[in-house]
Motif scaffolding. Sequence first.
Motif, PDB file in Angstrom:
ATOM      1  N   SER A 294       0.815  -1.221   0.000  1.00  0.00           N
ATOM      2  CA  SER A 294       0.000   0.000   0.000  1.00  0.00           C
ATOM      3  C   SER A 294       0.849   1.273   0.000  1.00  0.00           C
ATOM      4  CB  SER A 294      -0.937   0.004   1.219  1.00  0.00           C
ATOM      5  OG  SER A 294      -1.787  -1.122   1.179  1.00  0.00           O
ATOM      6  N   GLN A 295       2.188   1.121  -0.080  1.00  0.00           N
ATOM      7  CA  GLN A 295       3.070   2.292  -0.017  1.00  0.00           C
ATOM      8  C   GLN A 295       2.772   3.259  -1.161  1.00  0.00           C
ATOM      9  OE1 GLN A 295       6.028   2.851  -2.194  1.00  0.00           O
ATOM     10  NE2 GLN A 295       6.544   4.734  -1.104  1.00  0.00           N
ATOM     11  N   GLU A 296       2.542   2.715  -2.363  1.00  0.00           N
ATOM     12  CA  GLU A 296       2.276   3.603  -3.506  1.00  0.00           C
ATOM     13  C   GLU A 296       0.866   4.195  -3.457  1.00  0.00           C
ATOM     14  OE1 GLU A 296       4.306   1.692  -7.250  1.00  0.00           O
ATOM     15  OE2 GLU A 296       4.006   0.196  -5.675  1.00  0.00           O
TER      16      GLU A 296
ATOM     17  N   PHE B 207       6.081   0.379   7.913  1.00  0.00           N
ATOM     18  CA  PHE B 207       6.421   0.474   9.340  1.00  0.00           C
ATOM     19  C   PHE B 207       7.914   0.630   9.579  1.00  0.00           C
ATOM     20  CE2 PHE B 207       2.337  -1.671   9.230  1.00  0.00           C
ATOM     21  CZ  PHE B 207       1.642  -0.934  10.167  1.00  0.00           C
ATOM     22  N   ARG B 208       8.727  -0.139   8.835  1.00  0.00           N
ATOM     23  CA  ARG B 208      10.140  -0.236   9.208  1.00  0.00           C
ATOM     24  C   ARG B 208      11.095   0.395   8.203  1.00  0.00           C
ATOM     25  NH1 ARG B 208       7.239  -4.258  10.708  1.00  0.00           N
ATOM     26  NH2 ARG B 208       7.128  -4.674  12.943  1.00  0.00           N
ATOM     27  N   ASP B 209      10.574   0.919   7.070  1.00  0.00           N
ATOM     28  CA  ASP B 209      11.472   1.615   6.150  1.00  0.00           C
ATOM     29  C   ASP B 209      11.854   2.958   6.776  1.00  0.00           C
ATOM     30  OD1 ASP B 209      11.513  -0.217   3.880  1.00  0.00           O
ATOM     31  OD2 ASP B 209       9.395   0.281   3.631  1.00  0.00           O
TER      32      ASP B 209
ATOM     33  N   THR C 266       6.557  -7.110   2.369  1.00  0.00           N
ATOM     34  CA  THR C 266       6.638  -7.329   3.819  1.00  0.00           C
ATOM     35  C   THR C 266       8.078  -7.637   4.194  1.00  0.00           C
ATOM     36  OG1 THR C 266       6.037  -8.780   5.672  1.00  0.00           O
ATOM     37  CG2 THR C 266       5.773  -9.706   3.462  1.00  0.00           C
ATOM     38  N   SER C 267       8.528  -7.050   5.320  1.00  0.00           N
ATOM     39  CA  SER C 267       9.910  -7.269   5.751  1.00  0.00           C
ATOM     40  C   SER C 267      10.117  -8.683   6.274  1.00  0.00           C
ATOM     41  CB  SER C 267      10.282  -6.235   6.822  1.00  0.00           C
ATOM     42  OG  SER C 267       9.366  -6.315   7.898  1.00  0.00           O
ATOM     43  N   MET C 268       9.020  -9.417   6.495  1.00  0.00           N
ATOM     44  CA  MET C 268       9.096 -10.814   6.964  1.00  0.00           C
ATOM     45  C   MET C 268       9.807 -10.919   8.317  1.00  0.00           C
ATOM     46  SD  MET C 268       7.699 -12.861   4.626  1.00  0.00           S
ATOM     47  CE  MET C 268       8.473 -14.443   4.325  1.00  0.00           C
TER      48      MET C 268
ATOM     49  N   ILE D 139       7.940  -9.997  -4.319  1.00  0.00           N
ATOM     50  CA  ILE D 139       8.022  -8.662  -4.931  1.00  0.00           C
ATOM     51  C   ILE D 139       8.362  -7.673  -3.815  1.00  0.00           C
ATOM     52  CG2 ILE D 139       6.735  -6.839  -6.126  1.00  0.00           C
ATOM     53  CD1 ILE D 139       4.919  -9.090  -7.263  1.00  0.00           C
ATOM     54  N   ASP D 140       9.533  -7.073  -3.900  1.00  0.00           N
ATOM     55  CA  ASP D 140       9.961  -6.135  -2.845  1.00  0.00           C
ATOM     56  C   ASP D 140      11.207  -5.416  -3.336  1.00  0.00           C
ATOM     57  OD1 ASP D 140       9.583  -6.307   0.659  1.00  0.00           O
ATOM     58  OD2 ASP D 140      11.045  -5.014  -0.333  1.00  0.00           O
ATOM     59  N   PRO D 141      11.218  -4.089  -3.302  1.00  0.00           N
ATOM     60  CA  PRO D 141      12.407  -3.356  -3.750  1.00  0.00           C
ATOM     61  C   PRO D 141      13.493  -3.317  -2.680  1.00  0.00           C
ATOM     62  CG  PRO D 141      10.710  -1.806  -3.057  1.00  0.00           C
ATOM     63  CD  PRO D 141      10.135  -3.188  -2.867  1.00  0.00           C
TER      64      PRO D 141
HETATM   65  N1  APR Z   1       6.295  -2.052  -3.015  1.00  0.00           N
HETATM   66  C1  APR Z   1       6.642  -3.242  -2.486  1.00  0.00           C
HETATM   67  N2  APR Z   1       7.349  -3.355  -1.334  1.00  0.00           N
HETATM   68  C2  APR Z   1       7.707  -2.214  -0.712  1.00  0.00           C
HETATM   69  C3  APR Z   1       7.385  -0.929  -1.219  1.00  0.00           C
HETATM   70  C4  APR Z   1       6.639  -0.873  -2.431  1.00  0.00           C
HETATM   71  N3  APR Z   1       6.267   0.279  -2.989  1.00  0.00           N
HETATM   72  N4  APR Z   1       7.882   0.003  -0.368  1.00  0.00           N
HETATM   73  C5  APR Z   1       8.476  -0.677   0.629  1.00  0.00           C
HETATM   74  N5  APR Z   1       8.379  -2.005   0.433  1.00  0.00           N
HETATM   75  C6  APR Z   1       8.845  -3.123   1.277  1.00  0.00           C
HETATM   76  C7  APR Z   1      10.048  -2.840   2.154  1.00  0.00           C
HETATM   77  O1  APR Z   1      11.249  -3.087   1.432  1.00  0.00           O
HETATM   78  C8  APR Z   1       9.833  -3.846   3.291  1.00  0.00           C
HETATM   79  O2  APR Z   1      10.397  -5.111   2.980  1.00  0.00           O
HETATM   80  O3  APR Z   1       7.787  -3.403   2.176  1.00  0.00           O
HETATM   81  C9  APR Z   1       8.315  -3.963   3.365  1.00  0.00           C
HETATM   82  C10 APR Z   1       7.674  -3.239   4.529  1.00  0.00           C
HETATM   83  O4  APR Z   1       8.036  -3.855   5.733  1.00  0.00           O
HETATM   84  P1  APR Z   1       7.404  -3.390   7.122  1.00  0.00           P
HETATM   85  O5  APR Z   1       7.401  -1.914   7.199  1.00  0.00           O
HETATM   86  O6  APR Z   1       8.110  -4.133   8.184  1.00  0.00           O
HETATM   87  O7  APR Z   1       5.859  -3.854   7.020  1.00  0.00           O
HETATM   88  P2  APR Z   1       5.230  -5.296   7.280  1.00  0.00           P
HETATM   89  O8  APR Z   1       6.188  -6.381   6.913  1.00  0.00           O
HETATM   90  O9  APR Z   1       3.898  -5.284   6.652  1.00  0.00           O
HETATM   91  O10 APR Z   1       5.065  -5.304   8.854  1.00  0.00           O
HETATM   92  C11 APR Z   1       4.473  -6.416   9.467  1.00  0.00           C
HETATM   93  O11 APR Z   1       4.439  -5.291  11.564  1.00  0.00           O
HETATM   94  O12 APR Z   1       4.140  -3.341  12.788  1.00  0.00           O
HETATM   95  C12 APR Z   1       3.565  -4.499  12.367  1.00  0.00           C
HETATM   96  O13 APR Z   1       1.324  -5.031  12.412  1.00  0.00           O
HETATM   97  C13 APR Z   1       2.259  -4.337  11.632  1.00  0.00           C
HETATM   98  O14 APR Z   1       1.339  -5.736   9.891  1.00  0.00           O
HETATM   99  C14 APR Z   1       2.489  -5.043  10.317  1.00  0.00           C
HETATM  100  C15 APR Z   1       3.640  -5.993  10.639  1.00  0.00           C
END
Ligand code: APR
Length: 231
Positions: free
Chosen positions: A9-11, A17-19, A167-169, A190-192
Amino acid sequence: MVLTGAGMSQESGLRTFRDTGGTWEHYRVEDVATPEAWRADPELVLRFYNERRKDLMKALPNSGHTGLAQLEKYFDVYIITQNVDNLHEQAGSSQVLHLHGELMKVRSTRDPELIYELDHWELNLGDRCELGSQLRPHIVWFGEAVPNFYLAIPIVEEADILVVIGTSMVVYPAAGLVDYARPGTPVYVIDPGEPALGSRKVTLIPKKASEGVQQLIEILTENLDINNEKS
Ligand code: APR
């Protein structure tokens, strides 16, 4: 099965959360997203989710979301999302399971089965359920159980193809879901950035969700007979 995280949903204008510049740089998890935070300062917790809800109400699905909805023409697509936004639903995906709750829902603090849809951004102290107790965000906070995880496992076990997007996994149990796949199941990521993939064998598409989903569609439909759409 498509597992999505905040990067999906970033775009659409919603922060990850963690970027760098992410939500957890602006707030401490323990102040806003735990049962202890809710007990200590419910007003702050409500304000935090009210802001998230306000942002969501201004956001629209991006072409990554709509691309995944279009994939339903060719595949049975199950989306398992860590996101609390409703952009997959808005894009038209029909099978969406939320692991961490839903921002546009609230629930009773007395009876967790009493869940209500919100059509506005604000939830305040004093807003009560029909039993008279305070309403809280319908969100899985850190330290709480993840009940939908048990619905997610069989979906992953039966999947022929896994896709992981944005997702940062690093947050479990969600990050461990891919390990329930049958051996040999192809996994596309899919992740940049640099998600924590460990030793998993995956096909990495190092792009943002919108572009990455378009590439994924090309890969997955390449060998399909185009007249063979699902009825
Ligand atoms: N398209 C795809 N991936 C992207 C984009 C983009 N435009 N921008 C950033 N990313 C990637 C980042 O590289 C990173 O690997 O998305 C990931 C975001 O990671 P987090 O911020 O850690 O989010 P998420 O993995 O969803 O967090 C998991 O943590 O805080 C909790 O409950 C919250 O559901 C969330 C959980």
